[in-house]
Scaffold this active site. Structure first.
Site, PDB file in Angstrom:
ATOM      1  N   GLU A  23       0.802  -1.231   0.000  1.00  0.00           N
ATOM      2  CA  GLU A  23       0.000   0.000   0.000  1.00  0.00           C
ATOM      3  C   GLU A  23       0.835   1.281   0.000  1.00  0.00           C
ATOM      4  OE1 GLU A  23      -3.765   0.036   2.241  1.00  0.00           O
ATOM      5  OE2 GLU A  23      -3.228  -1.961   2.958  1.00  0.00           O
ATOM      6  N   THR A  83      -0.175   2.205  -8.307  1.00  0.00           N
ATOM      7  CA  THR A  83      -0.698   3.503  -8.764  1.00  0.00           C
ATOM      8  C   THR A  83       0.350   4.226  -9.599  1.00  0.00           C
ATOM      9  OG1 THR A  83      -2.008   3.653  -6.728  1.00  0.00           O
ATOM     10  CG2 THR A  83      -1.749   5.677  -8.016  1.00  0.00           C
ATOM     11  N   ARG A 126      -7.706  -0.184  -5.346  1.00  0.00           N
ATOM     12  CA  ARG A 126      -6.744  -0.922  -4.548  1.00  0.00           C
ATOM     13  C   ARG A 126      -6.994  -2.419  -4.653  1.00  0.00           C
ATOM     14  NH1 ARG A 126      -2.122  -2.538  -2.524  1.00  0.00           N
ATOM     15  NH2 ARG A 126      -2.335  -3.714  -0.597  1.00  0.00           N
ATOM     16  N   ASP A 160       7.713  -4.372 -11.179  1.00  0.00           N
ATOM     17  CA  ASP A 160       6.905  -4.120  -9.979  1.00  0.00           C
ATOM     18  C   ASP A 160       6.682  -5.443  -9.259  1.00  0.00           C
ATOM     19  OD1 ASP A 160       5.094  -3.175  -8.088  1.00  0.00           O
ATOM     20  OD2 ASP A 160       3.396  -3.179  -9.468  1.00  0.00           O
ATOM     21  N   GLN A 184       3.691  -7.018   0.139  1.00  0.00           N
ATOM     22  CA  GLN A 184       3.445  -7.740   1.370  1.00  0.00           C
ATOM     23  C   GLN A 184       4.632  -8.638   1.699  1.00  0.00           C
ATOM     24  OE1 GLN A 184       1.012  -7.221  -0.882  1.00  0.00           O
ATOM     25  NE2 GLN A 184      -0.096  -5.829   0.439  1.00  0.00           N
TER      26      GLN A 184
END
Length: 369
Positions: free
Chosen positions: A54, A59, A188, A210, A214
């Site tokens: 996050e 994005t 998300r 990318d 986590q």
């Protein structure tokens, strides 16, 4: 004498048959194409995109697609509708669940019924926003008790895009709804595995890798580290008062700082440019008004509700990680930038600065230009 005749046959076109001449021409064309391909490969920059969950990596990739790629067609944006609807349900389920955990009463007792109705929804099965659910969502979002719960969102896991989607609920619930680019940027869903994207930036091919943020995903990173020209590390400025979703005893920013240190001092990145994007400036500016940074990081001595002081302090914490605990190793050179990944103009300007300095330097260091 025989060898001279064979050499002449291979090199002098006058000694070749028509078919042999065509073969020579084809060979030369193949050599030319391979040479061009090799030149193109030398102008490729491999950038590894890292950060905790996050932090805004996905994005950022979507912004690169808008700025340097082909953007999102109407059909592609429509495909995000289901995820947006699911994000809204996920957010409302988190807030209504927290109402119980935090023992916050609803201002309108009737909303307790709507809360249970939302809680019973299987989010994964959602493909549209039924009118009945939309009315329930409006009532809940208008309830002062739920808004009080929203103001305490650092005490539970809630999507950053919650307020944006709830504010735009009427537009999103319309029958002819087509997600905007901004709607797509704010969706998300956790990145799992490794995703490789290529963008053409003038004469350079920018290849961005990318990976999932986590903890469970990080073991998959290691083979991505080879031949990396630059490392972009995304860190969320607004996570100072939040805990990890995977382990709720650990502060998110402390986890990000620890990951940043171990990553940049890895032997894989000895000659790699380290670009630091301190992301979510917009969320920090809003959050700092109600949640004090000093409560979570006692070393902060700036003004309590001042976003600029908070940004400066957090940037310094990351810059301190550039100094190795092993005194034999030199300190890393960082290129920090404040960013708002959902703001296309902001990302366009920041990435232009990065491209014109760090990435060009990397190309020179690697002897490409």
């Amino acid at each position: 004498m025989a060898w001279r005749w064979q050499w002449c046959q291979r090199t002098c076109l006058c000694c070749l048959t028509e078919e042999e001449r065509r073969t020579v021409a084809v060979d030369k064309e193949i050599e030319r194409i391979l040479k061009q391909q090799k030149m193109r490969e030398r102008k490729e920059i491999k950038v590894l995109l890292l950060g905790t969950g996050e932090s805004g990596k996905t994005t950022f990739i979507r912004q690169m697609r808008i700025i340097h790629g082909r953007g999102f067609s109407e059909e592609e944006r429509r495909a995000f509708s289901k995820l947006i609807f699911q994000n809204i349900f996920t957010a409302l389920k988190a807030m209504t669940g927290a109402m119980t955990t935090l023992r916050i009463p609803y201002a309108d007792p009737e909303n307790e019924m709507y809360s249970k109705w939302i809680q019973d929804v299987d989010t994964v099965q959602i493909t549209q926003l039924a009118r009945g659910y939309v009315d329930a969502m409006r009532r809940l979002w208008a309830d002062s008790g739920l808004r009080a719960c929203y103001s305490r969102r650092s005490e539970y896991q809630l999507l950053d895009s919650t307020e944006y989607y709830m504010t735009n609920l009427d537009r999103i619930a319309a029958p002819d709804y087509v997600p905007s680019a901004q709607d797509v940027l704010r969706v998300r869903f956790p990145t799992t595995g490794i995703h490789d994207y290529s963008f053409n930036v003038k004469t350079i091919t920018l290849r961005i890798v990318d990976v999932g943020g986590q903890k469970s995903e990080r073991r998959k990173w290691i083979h991505c580290f080879e031949n990396v020209t630059s490392l972009i590390f995304l860190a969320s400025l607004s996570e100072y008062d939040q805990v990890l979703e995977e382990r709720e005893t650990d502060n998110r920013m402390e986890e990000s700082l620890a990951l940043f240190y171990t990553t940049i001092h890895s032997p894989w990145f000895l000659g790699t440019s380290i670009i630091l994007f301190l992301n979510k400036t917009d969320i920090l500016a809003d959050k700092i008004q109600n949640s004090e940074l000093q409560k979570y990081f006692p070393g902060f001595t700036g003004r309590s509700h001042d976003a600029e002081d908070a940004k400066t302090y957090i940037r310094k914490m990351y810059e301190q990680q550039a100094h190795s605990r092993d005194k034999r190793e030199q300190s890393k050179t960082l290129y920090p930038h404040f960013t708002c990944a959902t703001d296309t103009n902001s990302i366009r300007k920041v990435f232009s600065d990065v491209k014109d300095t760090v990435l060009l330097k990397s190309l020179r260091d690697y002897g490409v230009i």
